[in-house]
Design an enzyme around this catalytic site. Structure first.
Site, short mmCIF file in Angstrom:
data_model
loop_
_atom_site.label_atom_id
_atom_site.label_comp_id
_atom_site.label_asym_id
_atom_site.label_seq_id
_atom_site.Cartn_x
_atom_site.Cartn_y
_atom_site.Cartn_z
CE LYS A 1 -1.83 -1.32 3.59
NZ LYS A 1 -2.96 -1.53 4.87
N GLY B 1 -8.43 3.71 10.55
CA GLY B 1 -9.10 2.47 10.13
C GLY B 1 -8.89 2.04 8.67
CB THR B 2 -7.16 3.37 5.37
OG1 THR B 2 -6.03 3.70 5.91
CG2 THR B 2 -8.03 5.05 5.29
N GLY B 3 -6.43 0.80 6.88
CA GLY B 3 -5.86 -0.52 6.74
C GLY B 3 -6.84 -1.79 7.14
CB CYS B 4 -8.57 -2.38 10.07
SG CYS B 4 -7.60 -1.98 11.37
CB THR C 1 -7.33 8.36 6.66
OG1 THR C 1 -6.29 8.97 7.67
CG2 THR C 1 -7.58 9.54 5.58
#
Length: 265
Positions: A174, A207-210, A205
């Protein structure tokens, strides 16, 4: 008809923007039935992580077996695993489960708080990544795991190759921390998929990875190929970032419910 079954193995975010809470919201928004194995509890808000407590291995194993042995599962997503012992336990459980696994190798929070012990990195490399269908590190996490520091888009391919050496079938690197477009590279070492989205002017932003990893798991549970699942997940997360909202005094979360046409008036 029963919706596809997706299991998250992750920590709790008391602020509701990331972790188990974000995973279950994503799974609901994308039309799947979300189930959970809690690995750790955090005291967390928009300003950061004030405390974290991992659960005993026995509790994690019991939760997993309880869900998988009775209900079944069509995709699993992992997040915060905290310690080497938990990493190795979850890797063993995944290895014995006939379902694709999306591994988000969570190392630090959005605010820079450590969520994985340094002593657990080798267990992630040697135990967890080899059982991953897709591994989804951000640039800080891929540097932790491989030593490859991505400074430009051209470095993404080198980082992916280094990650694939540890055994995941696919690597999704990412590039959200780079300048310019939000570009990610998905590859299995032979085919490449470059996923691009405009960089949105919104600092909320959390929580984007989860959310991305959970959305990929939802796609895989629906029978999508890895490239299809990742492409759809990227579109969902981009939409969620676009309407991320302020919460507390720090960084707010992405809006997991945006795809449902929620009325916020």
């Amino acid at each position: 008809m029963r919706p596809p079954l997706v299991l998250t193995v992750a920590g709790s975010d008391s602020g509701g923007g990331a972790g188990i809470q974000a995973d279950l919201k994503t799974m609901l928004a994308l039309g799947t039935h979300g189930m959970s194995v809690l690995t750790a509890v955090t005291a967390q808000n928009s300003l950061g992580v004030q405390g974290a407590w991992e659960l005993p291995v026995e509790a994690v194993r019991a939760q997993y077996r309880s869900v998988v042995d009775d209900i079944g599962v069509q995709a699993v997503k992992t997040g915060m695993l905290a310690s080497a012992e938990l990493v190795e336990t979850v890797a063993e459980l995944l290895g014995g489960t006939d379902a694709p696994a999306v591994v988000d190798p969570v190392g630090v929070s959005k605010h820079g708080d450590a969520l994985l012990a340094a002593s657990a990195l080798d267990s992630v490399r040697t135990k967890l990544l080899p059982v991953a269908t897709v591994a989804t590190p951000n640039l800080d996490e891929v540097a932790q795991l491989t030593g490859v520091r991505v400074e430009s888009e051209g470095d993404l391919r080198r980082a992916a190759a280094a990650l694939l050496e540890y055994g995941p079938r696919w690597a999704l690197i990412k590039g959200g921390h780079l300048r310019g477009e939000a570009v990610d590279l998905l590859t299995d070492g032979s085919e490449e998929h470059w996923l691009r989205a405009p960089r949105l002017d919104n600092r909320h932003t959390h929580g984007t990875g989860c959310t991305l990893a959970s959305a990929i798991a939802c796609g895989l549970a629906k029978g999508r190929s890895v490239p299809e699942a990742v492409t759809e997940a990227k579109e969902y997360v981009t939409g969620a970032i676009g309407v991320g909202f302020a919460l507390g005094d720090g960084i707010g979360p992405v809006d997991h419910g945006w795809a449902l046409g929620r009325d916020t008036a």
